[in-house]
Scaffold this active site. Structure first.
Site, mmCIF file in Angstrom:
data_model
loop_
_atom_site.group_PDB
_atom_site.id
_atom_site.type_symbol
_atom_site.label_atom_id
_atom_site.label_comp_id
_atom_site.label_asym_id
_atom_site.label_seq_id
_atom_site.Cartn_x
_atom_site.Cartn_y
_atom_site.Cartn_z
ATOM 1 N N HIS A 89 0.822 -1.207 0.000
ATOM 2 C CA HIS A 89 0.000 0.000 0.000
ATOM 3 C C HIS A 89 0.859 1.263 0.000
ATOM 4 C CE1 HIS A 89 0.219 0.971 4.423
ATOM 5 N NE2 HIS A 89 0.293 -0.333 4.581
ATOM 6 N N ASP A 91 -0.249 4.437 0.911
ATOM 7 C CA ASP A 91 -0.561 5.484 1.896
ATOM 8 C C ASP A 91 0.151 5.244 3.221
ATOM 9 O OD1 ASP A 91 -2.277 3.178 2.340
ATOM 10 O OD2 ASP A 91 -3.434 4.423 3.731
ATOM 11 N N ASP A 152 6.129 1.611 6.502
ATOM 12 C CA ASP A 152 4.780 1.025 6.383
ATOM 13 C C ASP A 152 4.004 1.909 5.410
ATOM 14 O OD1 ASP A 152 2.330 -0.127 6.699
ATOM 15 O OD2 ASP A 152 2.041 0.524 8.765
ATOM 16 N N GLU A 186 -5.097 1.949 2.686
ATOM 17 C CA GLU A 186 -5.053 0.762 3.554
ATOM 18 C C GLU A 186 -5.174 1.177 5.014
ATOM 19 O OE1 GLU A 186 -3.315 -2.543 5.983
ATOM 20 O OE2 GLU A 186 -2.730 -0.448 5.915
ATOM 21 N N GLU A 187 -4.507 2.270 5.370
ATOM 22 C CA GLU A 187 -4.449 2.679 6.776
ATOM 23 C C GLU A 187 -5.801 3.142 7.309
ATOM 24 O OE1 GLU A 187 -2.073 2.077 8.672
ATOM 25 O OE2 GLU A 187 -0.233 1.995 7.497
ATOM 26 N N ASP A 209 3.833 -6.244 3.600
ATOM 27 C CA ASP A 209 3.360 -5.225 4.548
ATOM 28 C C ASP A 209 3.607 -5.693 5.972
ATOM 29 O OD1 ASP A 209 2.178 -2.904 5.443
ATOM 30 O OD2 ASP A 209 0.117 -3.599 5.156
ATOM 31 N N HIS A 392 4.169 3.632 12.304
ATOM 32 C CA HIS A 392 3.247 4.704 12.723
ATOM 33 C C HIS A 392 3.860 5.617 13.786
ATOM 34 C CE1 HIS A 392 -0.540 2.168 11.452
ATOM 35 N NE2 HIS A 392 0.471 2.051 10.601
HETATM 36 ZN ZN ZN Z 1 0.881 -1.318 6.378
#
Ligand code: ZN
Length: 438
Positions: A89, A91, A152, A186-187, A209, A392
């Site tokens: 992903h 984003d 990520d 995705e997030e 991922d 994150h």
């Molecule tokens: Zn991810």
């Protein structure tokens, strides 16, 4: 002489290209937005989409397209075997800023604490990071201290791109046909909302991922969202004796009765599930309480939902003048339910990693991936490590050697599926599923 920091010469060969791509992609802000009504949720995700589209075209990949929903797709023909999907992903999470990411590369890291240059209070401490501590001598990529890194999942994007570029440069290597898919949002849990599995055309896929090298995930939470709506009775507070029923106070009473020592995100780990209030909006007249419920076991998930129904029923019994309703919506199911039908898909990832000198293990993800939904929709999609860590957060980091190992695993996976033994397992799987469609 071979560099001992790499498990195989292939990983070493891929490393600089993967790093270069990674540094290029993380500088592009692609944060998604949960409150947005558009798809993709933010326009800026397309900035990376356009870059990837251009790079895939430069590699000469067929069917390269940036779709109107912001997905990037491409095909690479192969010599034999099933069509293998590779997904990551684009984003990044809303937990930290993704704007003006300025990565630093600490070459040949010497094992001392890494101070992040633009916020010297932010430090990657060796004693708090056993995984980092095991990577002395690696080239470590960190943030400047004010944003997330975006490993990520731009580590996954860079690794897929690096692997595909390598195969494009080596047409003599036999490998299975590949379908590349880079997703948006995705997030915010909407990564595959417009993902057309039939058009994608893969027999199965892998998301890149995951995190620690060697970890392959075939299990995620099963998830639902529970909403409790409370209707009170609103009357002017000056003249409301005996008449007012405050929805705010009933909502507070319900929240107060949630279990304290268990069944919450802050008291559980490993395979334990939970219920978790995510938002409360309330006036005297009405209140809405939103919860998420999570567990690996579908039966237990239903029990957690029932707990909320019971709490709501208790409040309704205590205050019959209030009107209380509960709605439960399934978000996704544990992908293991589906992946267990096709064990060879995940086993191939184990074997590919093994060919890169990596022993694999399984851990259940306390969350979902794009693959969770795709597996449920009929495209089995386990999740492979990317080498990124502490997602994150501003303390996010990734080892170049680990990212290169993931990219090498993708190359081995593409090669493996073209081998007669694995290709025949894939056709066996197809025949099996045709005989008993799910
Ligand atoms: Zn991810």
């Amino acid at each position: 002489m071979a560099d001992p920091r790499y498990p195989t010469p292939l990983a070493e060969e891929l490393a600089e290209d993967v790093l270069e791509r990674f540094l290029r992609y993380v500088r592009i802000d692609t944060q998604s937005d949960d409150d947005s009504e558009t798809y993709p949720s933010t326009e800026k995700q397309l900035d990376l989409g356009r870059v990837l589209e251009g790079e895939l075209l430069d590699l000469g990949l067929a069917d390269t397209e940036l779709t109107r929903h912001g997905y990037v797709f491409a095909s690479m023909p192969g010599t034999a075997g099933p069509t293998v999907g590779l997904i990551a992903h684009m984003d990044t999470s809303q937990d930290e800023s993704g704007a003006n990411v300025r990565p630093q590369v600490v070459r040949n890291w010497d094992g001392s604490d890494i101070v992040l240059p633009e916020d010297r209070d932010k430090v990657l401490r060796v004693e708090e990071n056993p995984i980092l501590a095991a990577r002395i001598g690696h080239d470590v990529v960190t943030t400047a201290g004010t944003t997330l890194l975006g490993a990520d999942d731009k580590a996954g994007v860079a690794e897929i791109m690096g692997a595909v570029a390598y195969l494009a440069a080596h047409p003599e290597i036999e490998h299975a046909p590949l379908r590349i898919g880079f997703t948006v949002d995705e997030e915010v849990g909407r990564g595959v909302d417009h993902f057309d599995i039939d058009a994608f055309g893969a027999d199965f896929a892998y998301t890149l991922d995951g995190s620690e090298v060697g970890r392959i995930d075939d299990e995620t939470f099963a998830a639902s969202e529970v909403r409790i709506h409370i209707e009170g009775v609103s009357v002017h507070p000056g003249t409301s004796k005996g008449k007012m029923v405050s929805a705010i106070k009933l909502a507070a009473r319900l929240i107060e009765r949630l279990p304290r020592d268990s069944l919450s995100p802050e008291t559980t780990e490993g395979r334990e599930g939970f219920v978790h209030p995510t938002r409360v909006t309330a006036t005297t007249a009405e209140a809405e309480l939103r919860f998420i419920a999570r567990d690996f076991d579908a039966g237990k998930l239903a029990e957690h939902e029932q707990l909320l129904r019971d709490l709501a029923a208790d409040i309704a019994r205590e205050e019959p003048r209030a009107r209380i309703s509960v709605t439960v919506e399934q978000s996704y199911r544990n992908m293991k339910e589906f992946l267990d039908h096709d064990p060879e898909v995940t086993e191939a990832a184990d074997e590919a990693a093994r060919r890169c000198g990596i022993e694999t293990w399984r851990e259940a993800i306390r969350g979902g991936t794009d693959g969770t939904m795709l597996s449920e929709l009929g495209l089995p999609t386990p999740n492979i490590f990317t080498g990124g860590q502490q997602f994150h957060s501003v303390l996010e980091w990734a080892s170049v050697q680990d990212m290169a190992t993931s990219a090498a695993t993708i190359v081995e996976l593409a090669k493996l599926w073209a081998e007669p033994e694995w290709a025949s397992r894939a056709s066996g799987r197809r025949a099996r599923n045709a005989a008993s469609p799910r």
